[in-house]
Motif scaffolding. Sequence first.
Motif, PDB file in Angstrom:
ATOM      1  N   PHE A   1      15.953 -98.676 -67.999  1.00  0.00           N
ATOM      2  CA  PHE A   1      15.630 -99.352 -69.342  1.00  0.00           C
ATOM      3  C   PHE A   1      14.114 -99.660 -69.114  1.00  0.00           C
ATOM      4  O   PHE A   1      13.795-100.531 -68.158  1.00  0.00           O
TER       5      PHE A   1
ATOM      6  N   ARG B   1       7.987 -94.552 -79.314  1.00  0.00           N
ATOM      7  CA  ARG B   1       8.643 -94.444 -78.322  1.00  0.00           C
ATOM      8  C   ARG B   1       8.120 -93.284 -77.495  1.00  0.00           C
ATOM      9  O   ARG B   1       7.997 -93.201 -76.428  1.00  0.00           O
TER      10      ARG B   1
ATOM     11  N   ASN C   1      19.255-100.046 -64.358  1.00  0.00           N
ATOM     12  CA  ASN C   1      20.677-100.609 -64.872  1.00  0.00           C
ATOM     13  C   ASN C   1      21.438-100.599 -63.676  1.00  0.00           C
ATOM     14  O   ASN C   1      21.983 -99.520 -63.048  1.00  0.00           O
TER      15      ASN C   1
ATOM     16  N   ASP D   1      20.238 -95.149 -64.293  1.00  0.00           N
ATOM     17  CA  ASP D   1      19.954 -95.298 -65.440  1.00  0.00           C
ATOM     18  C   ASP D   1      18.713 -96.249 -65.498  1.00  0.00           C
ATOM     19  O   ASP D   1      18.716 -97.227 -65.021  1.00  0.00           O
TER      20      ASP D   1
ATOM     21  N   LYS E   1      13.429 -87.669 -66.997  1.00  0.00           N
ATOM     22  CA  LYS E   1      14.956 -87.574 -67.080  1.00  0.00           C
ATOM     23  C   LYS E   1      15.432 -86.166 -66.491  1.00  0.00           C
ATOM     24  O   LYS E   1      14.842 -85.430 -66.254  1.00  0.00           O
TER      25      LYS E   1
ATOM     26  N   ARG F   1      19.275 -91.223 -67.256  1.00  0.00           N
ATOM     27  CA  ARG F   1      18.993 -91.742 -68.640  1.00  0.00           C
ATOM     28  C   ARG F   1      17.797 -92.634 -68.662  1.00  0.00           C
ATOM     29  O   ARG F   1      17.755 -93.510 -67.899  1.00  0.00           O
ATOM     30  N   ILE F   2      16.977 -92.525 -69.650  1.00  0.00           N
ATOM     31  CA  ILE F   2      15.868 -93.385 -69.898  1.00  0.00           C
ATOM     32  C   ILE F   2      15.931 -94.156 -71.275  1.00  0.00           C
ATOM     33  O   ILE F   2      15.984 -93.389 -72.407  1.00  0.00           O
ATOM     34  N   ASP F   3      16.320 -95.141 -71.355  1.00  0.00           N
ATOM     35  CA  ASP F   3      16.175 -96.022 -72.720  1.00  0.00           C
ATOM     36  C   ASP F   3      14.826 -96.627 -72.928  1.00  0.00           C
ATOM     37  O   ASP F   3      14.631 -97.506 -72.002  1.00  0.00           O
ATOM     38  N   ILE F   4      14.406 -96.414 -74.150  1.00  0.00           N
ATOM     39  CA  ILE F   4      12.928 -97.158 -74.293  1.00  0.00           C
ATOM     40  C   ILE F   4      13.230 -98.143 -75.633  1.00  0.00           C
ATOM     41  O   ILE F   4      13.610 -97.625 -76.810  1.00  0.00           O
ATOM     42  N   LEU F   5      12.950 -99.359 -75.376  1.00  0.00           N
ATOM     43  CA  LEU F   5      12.871-100.277 -76.578  1.00  0.00           C
ATOM     44  C   LEU F   5      11.471-100.885 -76.674  1.00  0.00           C
ATOM     45  O   LEU F   5      10.816-101.425 -75.855  1.00  0.00           O
TER      46      LEU F   5
ATOM     47  N   ARG G   1       7.035 -92.973 -73.623  1.00  0.00           N
ATOM     48  CA  ARG G   1       7.620 -91.995 -72.588  1.00  0.00           C
ATOM     49  C   ARG G   1       6.498 -90.996 -71.945  1.00  0.00           C
ATOM     50  O   ARG G   1       6.594 -90.907 -70.690  1.00  0.00           O
TER      51      ARG G   1
END
Length: 624
Positions: free
Chosen positions: A191, A138, A179, A189, A149, A101-105, A142
Amino acid sequence: MPHSPFTFRCLPLACLLCMLLLNIGVCQAQVQDSTQTDSTKQNFNTRVIENLKELSKRKTIMGKLMKALLDFDRADEEVYGLDAELIRKEYEKHNYKIVRRIDILTLDVFGYSINDTSKVPDTFLEKAGNSLHVKTGRGLIRNKLLFEKMKPLEPLALVESERLLRQTKYLLDARIIVNEETTTNDSVDVFVVTKDIFSLGGSGSYSPSSGRGRVTLRELNFLGQGHQIEGSYKFNMDRPRPWEAAAYYTVENIGKTYVSADLAYVDENYYKEKSLFLRRDFFSLNTKYAGAVGASWIDERILLPSTPEDTAARFGNVSYTRQDAWLGRALKFKSYNLGYDSRGRVILGARVINTNYTTTPTGNFQDNTLMLGSVGYSIRKYYKDRFIFGFGRTEDIPVGTLFTVTGGYQDGSIWDRKYFSTSLSFAKYGTNFGYLYGKAGYGSYIRDDRWEQGVLDVETMYITKLSERGNWKLRHYLLGRGTIGIDRHPEELLSINDDSGVRGFRSDLVRGTRRITFNYEANLYTPLSLLGFRLATFVFADVAWLSTGNQSSPFKESPYRSYGVGFRLRNEFLSFSTIQITLSYYPKLPPNDNLRDFRIYESSATHYDLRDFQFNRPGVADFY
């Protein structure tokens, strides 16, 4: 002595609002001092700040001005991971795991913290400033990542992706974190958090005495999609035509190909250009292929050799078209350690340049096709530090070694000849040592067993470690350069203007074929904020020797020098150039030129820069 003009900057109205934001405590670009600071440093810092505060409380004109302009109560944000090599050992255990998983903020400009994502804007001005800015998409972030992913995590992918994001013009900083709570033996995962700068900005200058000025506007992240647009206009110039204009447009990383497009239009008195290029650099340590293709149409007036009797520079016109293409391939050595990927690369490159002249001032110009091939060996890595050239933001310090050998053949309409060049450069960095860079290179054409248009180029730069006394920070910069022309054509001449040797020096009559320069600067970063811009002061000294003729030594001539003081203002949250005002003294001036012993001038450029060890396109050794 004629009165020296004072120049000042003009800022767009929207960006003036952003300047005011920082004066109420929005800007937090500097690292918080450790609680271990000794009492001597604390006393020094407190004494200086308290004295300035007392002056600002006086009901005098100076006191009111200081109270309006200076911010004494800045809240500084703590920055993590500094003075550390980017290859972080805790990431090695995650190599070749599947990215689950890749979470982008993506964070807006004002009121947010990259190290504390729970922090949000809490004032009207912070929210108003963010409303004028379109946040980076985002998808654009990416596309910059070197991992995907549901694919294995390659060595260096995390730290190289973080560096690429941090070096993007429209981002202030970036962090990539694994993470650890959700990590398993075979998957991770990730972040990603980034923080924008205010991408709309510009700069300008104006001289009341002459009416001469310049306006530059730029947008580094149009509609949050990474498109970069810049336009500049100069007016009331003392040139054959009173105005000049230029425009540039860049699209970075089209799709996820890492291919960028550059479009340029320049219409100046002595230089005109229209060009279009598609390029892909060796942007990462793991990049296998790089190259570029493009065309340019150029008209320029070049300076011709002068005589002692000349009171004005003589120019000749050159017009040509050029098609340029190159391709490079990087080969890495095998590594049998899954936790470590060798940084050494062998790079092969080939390039073809086709040039066709329509106007030439002498017989030394010919239509030609130049074919070049090169082989290089590159080792590069990066460290993180602050206050190298920035005013508190995280900076990546490149170190390593680059050795290249280039050979080629020029097929000309009048004569044919070969080409050969080689260069070696290195850099070393340590928190207790500073930064040391060195380079030596030589290149020359060979025609009928005679070497011509040769150039020997040497350079060394040393930047001291950061000295701190309370919140005051000091660095010293030393730069030495030598450019020796060997059997150059008469119209090929070197100058010592500005970045070429003596900052602030401008003369069309001072030219030569051999140049030696030394530059020194001491830069003091203060804890003060002027209208939200960080304040630094500096002193400098420049010395340059210049000689004409292929056999004469530059040291036989008395040097040109400059000594001066100045200050810089920089807001890391905005896309403005660094504002710099300098007072310089020039003990020696050319007899036939209308220059002043003392000058007050503005500039947006720094005199120093870090050299990367990225292999670029094969080329002819520079002589300028």
